[in-house]
Scaffold this active site. Structure first.
Site: not given
Ligand code: TYM
Length: 332
Positions: A115, A197, A200
């Site tokens: 990023k 990957k 969104k």
């Molecule tokens: P975020 O919002 O980017 O994504 C949320 C969840 O979706 C999974 N994910 C995917 N899994 C498979 N293939 C993909 N293309 C894909 N895109 C997204 C992510 O691995 C995630 O599980 N930092 C985290 C949010 C967060 C969090 C936490 C997660 C904040 N605090 C504490 C676990 C525990 C995030 O940005 O996820």
């Protein structure tokens, strides 16, 4: 007895409409794990602020995320569902943990590197310390397991390192959490550039499928998904586009990739793509219908996140007070 169950924590950012990556990589596992564990699931709205958000859209997406959690099958009687900013302990614990985290550790986070490369020096400090807030989220609940997609593994390792560091410097305070990454669905790829990957935040909408995309849009996006000229439905590194579609089908239908390969021996890509679209549409249809009806009942959604925040605050504040006491802050 609830007391004996291991604890799960996870969250999704309301930074854009949720994709099938979020659904297959995270939500589907959350639903599968809800009976055996005591889960806390939040909408991580503070994390979303690391990127400029339109306030009205952020509000709408936060509520929509809650509706999607429920519509995907999370039972509010078994799961504590809440909004991160409603439990102030997350921000407070994040500051405390910031004082134990090294700049070097945060500079090595691949998501930050990706990023920050795009914006250079003007990258905001929130994006840099983002994994520390994530560590606070997890550690406040004495979490055993964190179900996520594979892209979050490095962040969870940092949470573990911070917990171990704090425990060693003071006395045992935090449980050491583990990542739970499903066998399939852990990394759903971009439909246009299948070595990246699915995200969104991609600029080209044909690169991702949203949970709420209507059937004709899903069909169109899958039919336009980049493949190859090999002409064989095979799960291998040389065919990333086809392998991604096999992976999507496998996660949705619970069939093994090798069984899907067998099923499509001698069948062309057009038919295969059409079947992947059918399977996905069938999986998402009930979720989409439920989301729409839930969003018509804002009072119900409010009752879920309010009682969730109350329960989460109780647990999180207990851990926060423990941290503050050990660090030498005077109890109020
Ligand atoms: P975020 O919002 O980017 O994504 C949320 C969840 O979706 C999974 N994910 C995917 N899994 C498979 N293939 C993909 N293309 C894909 N895109 C997204 C992510 O691995 C995630 O599980 N930092 C985290 C949010 C967060 C969090 C936490 C997660 C904040 N605090 C504490 C676990 C525990 C995030 O940005 O996820």
């Amino acid at each position: 007895m609830v007391e004996n169950k291991k604890v799960i924590f996870s969250g999704i950012q309301p930074s854009g409409d949720l994709t099938i990556g979020n659904y297959l990589g995270a939500l589907k596992n959350w639903v599968a794990l809800q009976d055996a564990y005591e889960p806390y699931y939040c909408v991580v709205d503070l994390h979303a602020l690391t990127v400029r958000q339109n306030p009205a859209e952020l509000r709408a997406r936060t509520l929509k995320n809650i509706a999607i959690y429920l519509a995907s099958g999370l039972d509010p009687n078994k799961n504590t569902i809440f909004i991160q900013s409603h439990v102030s302990a997350h921000s407070e614990a994040s500051w405390l943990l910031n004082c134990f985290c090294y700049m070097g550790e945060l500079s090595r986070m691949t998501q930050f590197k990706d990023k920050s490369q795009k914006v250079g020096e003007s990258v905001n400090a929130g994006l840099f310390t983002y994994p520390v807030l994530m560590a606070a989220d997890i550690l406040l609940y004495n979490t055993d397991l964190v179900p996520v997609g594979s892209d979050q593994k490095q962040h969870i390792e940092l949470a573990r390192d911070l917990a171990i560091r704090f425990n060693n410097l003071y006395s045992p305070t935090f449980k050491i959490p583990e990542a739970y990454i499903g066998d399939s669905g852990a990394r759903i790829m971009d439909l246009q550039e299948p070595t990246k990957k699915m995200s969104k935040s991609a600029e080209n909408p044909n690169a991702y499928i949203l949970i709420m995309d209507p059937p004709d849009v899903i069909r169109k996006k899958i039919s336009r998904a980049v493949t190859d000229d090999v002409g064989v439905v095979r799960y291998c590194d040389e065919q990333p586009g086809i392998s991604n579609l096999i992976n999507i089908m496998s996660t949705v239908t619970n069939k093994k990739p090798e069984d899907i390969e067998k099923q499509y021996e001698g069948v062309g890509y057009a038919q295969f793509k059409s079947d992947v679209a059918d399977a996905l549409i069938e999986e998402l249809k009930p979720v989409q219908e439920k989301v729409k009806s839930l969003l018509e009942d804002k009072t119900y959604i409010e009752s879920i996140y309010k009682s969730g925040a109350e329960k989460a605050s109780y647990v999180a504040n207990k851990t926060l007070r423990k941290m503050q006491r050990k660090l030498g802050l005077i109890p109020r």
